[in-house]
Write a protein that holds these residues in place. Structure first.
Motif, mmCIF file in Angstrom:
data_model
loop_
_atom_site.group_PDB
_atom_site.id
_atom_site.type_symbol
_atom_site.label_atom_id
_atom_site.label_comp_id
_atom_site.label_asym_id
_atom_site.label_seq_id
_atom_site.Cartn_x
_atom_site.Cartn_y
_atom_site.Cartn_z
ATOM 1 N N ARG A 45 -9.369 -8.717 7.884
ATOM 2 C CA ARG A 45 -9.086 -8.422 6.476
ATOM 3 C C ARG A 45 -8.833 -9.712 5.718
ATOM 4 O O ARG A 45 -8.509 -10.745 6.301
ATOM 5 C CB ARG A 45 -7.891 -7.477 6.323
ATOM 6 N N PHE A 46 -9.002 -9.649 4.396
ATOM 7 C CA PHE A 46 -8.556 -10.727 3.518
ATOM 8 C C PHE A 46 -8.075 -10.115 2.217
ATOM 9 O O PHE A 46 -8.213 -8.897 2.000
ATOM 10 C CB PHE A 46 -9.651 -11.772 3.286
ATOM 11 N N PHE A 64 -6.447 -7.001 -4.140
ATOM 12 C CA PHE A 64 -7.788 -6.627 -3.670
ATOM 13 C C PHE A 64 -7.846 -6.953 -2.182
ATOM 14 O O PHE A 64 -7.676 -8.106 -1.786
ATOM 15 C CB PHE A 64 -8.833 -7.423 -4.451
ATOM 16 N N ASN A 65 -8.074 -5.945 -1.330
ATOM 17 C CA ASN A 65 -7.839 -6.123 0.101
ATOM 18 C C ASN A 65 -8.882 -5.394 0.965
ATOM 19 O O ASN A 65 -8.679 -4.251 1.358
ATOM 20 C CB ASN A 65 -6.418 -5.623 0.422
ATOM 21 N N PRO A 66 -10.018 -6.050 1.266
ATOM 22 C CA PRO A 66 -10.984 -5.463 2.200
ATOM 23 C C PRO A 66 -10.412 -5.455 3.627
ATOM 24 O O PRO A 66 -9.843 -6.450 4.074
ATOM 25 C CB PRO A 66 -12.193 -6.403 2.101
ATOM 26 N N ARG A 67 -10.588 -4.330 4.323
ATOM 27 C CA ARG A 67 -10.054 -4.181 5.679
ATOM 28 C C ARG A 67 -11.150 -3.669 6.620
ATOM 29 O O ARG A 67 -11.718 -2.597 6.413
ATOM 30 C CB ARG A 67 -8.882 -3.190 5.692
ATOM 31 N N PHE A 68 -11.422 -4.455 7.644
ATOM 32 C CA PHE A 68 -12.328 -4.048 8.713
ATOM 33 C C PHE A 68 -11.453 -3.584 9.882
ATOM 34 O O PHE A 68 -10.979 -4.381 10.684
ATOM 35 C CB PHE A 68 -13.201 -5.221 9.159
ATOM 36 N N ASP A 69 -11.204 -2.293 9.971
ATOM 37 C CA ASP A 69 -10.255 -1.802 10.971
ATOM 38 C C ASP A 69 -10.754 -0.531 11.665
ATOM 39 O O ASP A 69 -9.964 0.266 12.170
ATOM 40 C CB ASP A 69 -8.891 -1.536 10.320
ATOM 41 N N GLY A 70 -12.074 -0.356 11.697
ATOM 42 C CA GLY A 70 -12.620 0.863 12.284
ATOM 43 C C GLY A 70 -12.826 1.950 11.252
ATOM 44 O O GLY A 70 -13.670 2.835 11.413
ATOM 45 N N TRP A 71 -12.014 1.887 10.191
ATOM 46 C CA TRP A 71 -12.171 2.780 9.034
ATOM 47 C C TRP A 71 -12.361 1.881 7.816
ATOM 48 O O TRP A 71 -11.516 1.847 6.921
ATOM 49 C CB TRP A 71 -10.941 3.676 8.853
ATOM 50 N N ILE A 90 -10.975 2.614 -1.309
ATOM 51 C CA ILE A 90 -12.409 2.829 -1.511
ATOM 52 C C ILE A 90 -13.073 2.702 -0.143
ATOM 53 O O ILE A 90 -13.131 1.613 0.439
ATOM 54 C CB ILE A 90 -13.004 1.800 -2.494
ATOM 55 N N ARG A 91 -13.535 3.836 0.388
ATOM 56 C CA ARG A 91 -14.091 3.823 1.748
ATOM 57 C C ARG A 91 -15.568 3.435 1.702
ATOM 58 O O ARG A 91 -16.454 4.208 2.061
ATOM 59 C CB ARG A 91 -13.865 5.183 2.414
ATOM 60 N N ASP A 92 -15.764 2.218 1.264
ATOM 61 C CA ASP A 92 -17.096 1.637 1.183
ATOM 62 C C ASP A 92 -16.883 0.139 1.376
ATOM 63 O O ASP A 92 -15.975 -0.433 0.770
ATOM 64 C CB ASP A 92 -17.721 1.939 -0.181
#
Length: 366
Positions: A45-46, A64-71, A90-92
């Motif tokens: 994430r960042f 603003f926080n993109p998260r790569f966590d399986g979801w 936002i699940r995109d």
């Protein structure tokens, strides 16, 4: 003739992450923040925070926080009085692991409109007043090449732009240089005494946006850049230069040289005569940047003197073309690239810009 960047348009190049810096003069409706960067293969994430003060504990107008966590998702939020508000998820995921990105956040009356890699993504509605924003924080798994705030509240130009407090940079930040140096931050934020309570006092920023700030912004007599940037124009591009060219005018062009590119061109034209006053012709395969003019239907003498060409396949470029009374000065990624002396075409007759060939343009701003 001074060729310093117009006030408010001095980008930050290659900031160290985590990053904490001011947005001089704050933001206003119609402003935009442009980011160019990349995320690693092993990203988790960042985040990017727009702060209402000089420290990490300040209120956050935008998280603003993109998260790569399986979801995979992007989380938007705000924070007031050290308490987080309700998340917007936002699940995109507009970012790809190991790849570069371009992101623009446009400040509208409704909120922050995000466009990522040329596509509209999400608008986060204002929860805190836009006028309170005076800093930026970036952290996590991200590398940033460029940050640029366009059309903000003066970035050192204004002498009293914030309601209730002077946000001008009359004396600059204590310590002078506000590049990517790490100061002790003890000076606080000048001119904020009568502003928003608790917003700008105290610790100051350890680093910042822009160049030397010693006694106010150098070259602060230069005109502001007008209008909104043009994002992701189709190529070939042909457009009018609003108001035409004149001494001290700057044109910023950002883009990418695609893989397998051969060459492209950037032309400054006088539409009445059809003359090309200034022709920039990077040839990726030959490793040269040809400069020329075409007056009265005839090409002039080519200029090729340059070190290694900065226009490489697969690479971003940030081009700044500044018009002087006797020449153009061209900068790449903030560094001088070459000068081109005006030939017979009058500067004031130049009113059109054309871009063609093997190039992707993400941003043009006059």
């Amino acid at each position: 003739m001074s060729f310093l960047a117009p006030p408010g348009y001095q980008p930050v190049y290659g900031p160290t992450i985590p990053y904490l810096g001011p947005i001089y003069g704050g933001l206003r409706e119609g402003a935009s923040i442009y980011f160019q960067g990349s995320v690693p293969d092993n990203i988790t994430r960042f985040f990017v925070n727009l702060l209402c003060g000089p420290s990490e504990s300040s209120d956050i107008a935008l998280h603003f926080n993109p998260r790569f966590d399986g979801w995979d998702k992007v989380v938007f939020n705000s924070r007031q009085n050290n308490t987080w508000d309700a998340e917007e998820k936002i699940r995109d995921m507009p970012f790809s692991k190991g790849e570069a990105f371009e992101m623009v956040a446009v400040c509208s009356a409704q909120g922050y409109q995000f466009k990522i890699n040329g596509k509209d993504f999400h608008t986060f509605k204002h929860r805190l007043p836009l006028a309170r924003v005076c800093g930026m924080q970036i952290g996590g798994d991200v590398s940033i090449q460029t940050i640029n705030v366009i059309g903000g509240g003066g970035m050192g130009q204004q002498q009293g732009g914030y309601p209730g407090g002077s946000m001008g940079q009359q004396g600059g930040y204590p310590g002078g240089s506000m590049g990517q140096q790490q100061g002790d931050g003890t000076g606080g934020r000048p001119g904020c005494g009568g502003g928003y309570p608790g917003d700008c006092g105290g610790g100051g920023y350890p680093g910042g946006m822009g160049g030397s700030m010693g006694g106010g912004f150098p070259g602060s007599s230069l005109p502001s850049m007008g209008g909104q940037p043009i994002y992701n124009p189709p190529i070939p591009y042909s457009g009018v230069i609003p108001g035409g060219m004149f001494p001290k005018r700057t044109v910023i062009i950002r883009g990418t040289v695609p893989y397998q590119a051969s060459r492209f061109s950037i032309n400054f034209l006088a539409s009445r005569s059809g003359d090309i006053a200034f022709h920039i012709n990077p040839r990726a395969r030959d490793g040269v940047v040809v400069r020329n003019s075409m007056i009265g239907g005839r090409w002039g003498q080519e200029e090729r003197q340059l070190g290694a060409s900065p226009f490489q396949e697969g690479q971003y470029f940030d081009l700044s073309i500044r018009c002087g009374s006797d020449r153009f000065k061209v900068f790449i990624d903030g560094q001088p690239l070459f000068d081109f002396t005006h030939r017979t075409c009058a500067v004031n007759d130049i009113d059109k810009l054309e871009v063609a060939g093997d190039v992707q343009i993400s941003y043009i701003h006059f």
